[in-house]
Design a protein around this motif. Structure first.
Motif, short mmCIF file in Angstrom:
data_model
loop_
_atom_site.label_atom_id
_atom_site.label_comp_id
_atom_site.label_asym_id
_atom_site.label_seq_id
_atom_site.Cartn_x
_atom_site.Cartn_y
_atom_site.Cartn_z
N THR A 8 0.78 -0.91 -0.04
CA THR A 8 0.11 0.02 0.01
C THR A 8 0.89 1.30 -0.28
OG1 THR A 8 -1.95 -0.95 1.04
CG2 THR A 8 -1.49 1.42 1.40
N GLN A 25 -8.66 2.65 -7.90
CA GLN A 25 -9.09 1.36 -7.06
C GLN A 25 -8.50 0.12 -7.63
OE1 GLN A 25 -13.04 1.84 -5.72
NE2 GLN A 25 -13.02 3.82 -6.40
N GLU A 26 -8.92 0.14 -9.23
CA GLU A 26 -8.53 -1.33 -9.71
C GLU A 26 -6.98 -1.39 -9.80
OE1 GLU A 26 -10.73 -1.31 -13.27
OE2 GLU A 26 -9.59 0.40 -14.20
N VAL A 75 -5.71 -2.25 -6.19
CA VAL A 75 -5.98 -3.74 -5.73
C VAL A 75 -5.32 -4.79 -6.40
CG1 VAL A 75 -8.15 -5.58 -5.66
CG2 VAL A 75 -8.21 -3.04 -5.00
N ALA A 84 -15.37 -8.41 -4.12
CA ALA A 84 -14.50 -9.51 -4.38
C ALA A 84 -15.09 -10.82 -4.61
CB ALA A 84 -13.56 -9.83 -2.93
N VAL A 87 -14.10 -2.63 -1.05
CA VAL A 87 -13.74 -1.07 -1.37
C VAL A 87 -15.19 -0.38 -1.69
CG1 VAL A 87 -12.76 0.63 -2.80
CG2 VAL A 87 -11.58 -1.58 -2.37
N LEU A 127 -10.64 1.22 1.48
CA LEU A 127 -10.42 -0.40 1.45
C LEU A 127 -10.25 -0.88 2.77
CD1 LEU A 127 -8.47 -2.42 -0.87
CD2 LEU A 127 -7.64 -2.50 1.52
N THR A 160 -9.81 -7.77 2.87
CA THR A 160 -8.96 -7.93 1.74
C THR A 160 -8.07 -9.01 1.83
OG1 THR A 160 -9.13 -5.47 1.09
CG2 THR A 160 -7.32 -6.66 0.15
#
Length: 432
Positions: A141, A239-240, A243, A348, A356, A402, A407
């Motif tokens: 991150t 975001q994508e 992740v 997910a 998220v 998130l 996750t």
């Protein structure tokens, strides 16, 4: 020379000393196999009676589970029998502390027992692997957001208001004022974005939600980026990409841990941006087609609904453009589709649900003010400073949050989020 288990490959053929604990052991009349752990990893130590003599062999055979010690020996290849690929041929043992009657034995134990002994359960191979993956996601991150030019900002944990106007807050007294444990740093991050452009936070958040599902914790950790001059589409791309970076980092740096957890790596290897996108309206239609007659337009989605939608794609999927009436006051209404807001939930696959939640924020002073009034939020009190972020140089901006534990659960494949945080706080658990 002192070393750690994670570094033994650098010392093949050398005699080193490791500070460790005994995770398990087995022995015959002539050889003892010690399963050693030092926090950085697990490794086998081999004690050969003929080589070390009667006294040291007796010490090795008498070691009890979780006793601490210094072990000295030569590092050798184990022929690929273990993930670490090496073992120690032990030449000396110095017991530091003898553990007596360690409660978590190699046999099976119930969940409540393991949770009561969470401080000890963390020592197991499985829990060690989950915590290593968690640490990697945190590291990745910082790597991602630093590379993208974000600045780390730490919002307060004690706040005077609720970001989403909810009542599911932990109340406390702040001297002579009312205060709450933060359920999100978002509002503060919006203010920070107006000062620093692109910011992110990472810290604990609290939800006084009386839920007992496998997806919920009372205290959990959130990654919350906020970006000035970013619209809804730009927000989805961040975001994508983020992740995807998390998943690929875990695959690259924690493959051994994921394999120990028996995670299907082929599933994770397919997790790459871009992700599929469906609108809320399309999602309702998909669910109806799949036989979910209980869902109606305007309803929020439950776990079965989220699972069905995500499993349709076998990848994370964005559900965008939700009805305005069921989303928080700060989300921007879609100018091309009134009644809906420019927001998303990233779901997910495999039943892990929303990881998220994000949106473009309403930047117009009067529209935000009207939204606050509709939610009975005091624009002259606790929310005055937030409204002022739209009064002085407001710009289009977006952000998301998130949930770290969900996750971690998804990437590791563990069933319950209680295994993804060192000391979980659940509805009926504040110990240890």
């Amino acid at each position: 020379m002192k070393a750690m288990i994670r570094d033994v490959e650098k010392h093949v053929g050398e005699e080193i000393t490791i500070g460790c604990w005994l995770a398990n052991k087995r022995s015959s009349g002539k050889i003892a196999f010690l399963q050693l752990r030092d926090g950085s990893g697990f490794m086998q130590g081999v004690v050969v009676k003929e080589t070390v003599g009667e006294e040291l062999f007796k010490t090795a055979k008498g070691l009890t589970q979780e006793s601490s010690m210094w072990v000295t020996g030569v590092i050798k290849s184990d022929g690929g029998r273990t993930a670490i690929g090496h073992e120690m041929e032990i030449t000396a043992i110095e017991v530091i502390h003898e553990a007596i009657d360690y409660p978590i034995t190699p046999k099976a134990h119930g969940t409540d027992f393991l949770m009561d002994n969470r401080h000890l359960w963390l020592r197991s191979k499985r829990q060690h692997a989950v915590m290593v993956v968690r640490n990697e996601l945190i590291r990745a991150t910082y790597e991602f957001f630093n590379q993208e030019g974000f600045i780390k900002v730490d919002p307060p944990i004690l706040t005077g208001s609720a970001p989403e106007g909810t009542t599911e807050l932990f109340h406390t007294k702040y001297f002579d004022e009312d205060a709450y444990l933060s359920q999100s740093g978002q509002l503060y991050m919006e203010a920070a974005a107006m000062a620093l452009g692109k910011v992110f936070s990472f810290g604990p958040t609290f939800r006084a939600e009386k839920s007992k599902t496998r997806r919920h914790l009372i205290e959990f950790w959130m990654m919350e980026p906020e970006m000035a001059f970013y619209d809804h589409e730009m927000n989805l791309e961040v975001q994508e990409n983020y992740v995807s970076h998390l998943v690929q980092s875990a695959l690259t740096n924690c493959r051994a841990e994921l394999e120990l957890l028996e995670r299907d790596l082929t599933v994770l290897e397919n997790i790459k941006a871009p992700f599929p996108r469906v609108t809320y309206t399309e999602a309702i239609a998909m669910l109806k087609e799949q036989g979910f007659d209980d869902i109606e337009f305007g309803d929020d989605f439950g776990a079965p609904h989220e699972t069905a939608i995500a499993n349709t794609f076998a990848r994370p999927v964005f559900i965008t453009h939700w009805p305005k009436d069921i989303k928080p006051f700060y989300m921007k209404e879609d100018p091309e589709n009134p009644g809906f807001v420019l927001c998303d939930d990233l779901i997910a696959p495999e039943g892990y649900g929303e990881i998220v939640g994000g949106s473009q924020r309403e930047e117009d002073f009067e529209k935000l003010r009207a939204g606050m009034k509709a939610h009975d939020l005091d624009e002259t009190g606790a929310y005055k400073w937030y409204l002022e972020t739209r009064k002085y140089g407001s710009v289009p901006h977006s952000g998301f949050g998130l949930g770290l534990e969900r996750t971690v659960a998804w990437i590791t494949g563990v069933e319950h989020v209680r295994e993804t945080i060192p000391f979980p706080r659940l509805l009926n658990r504040l110990y240890p």
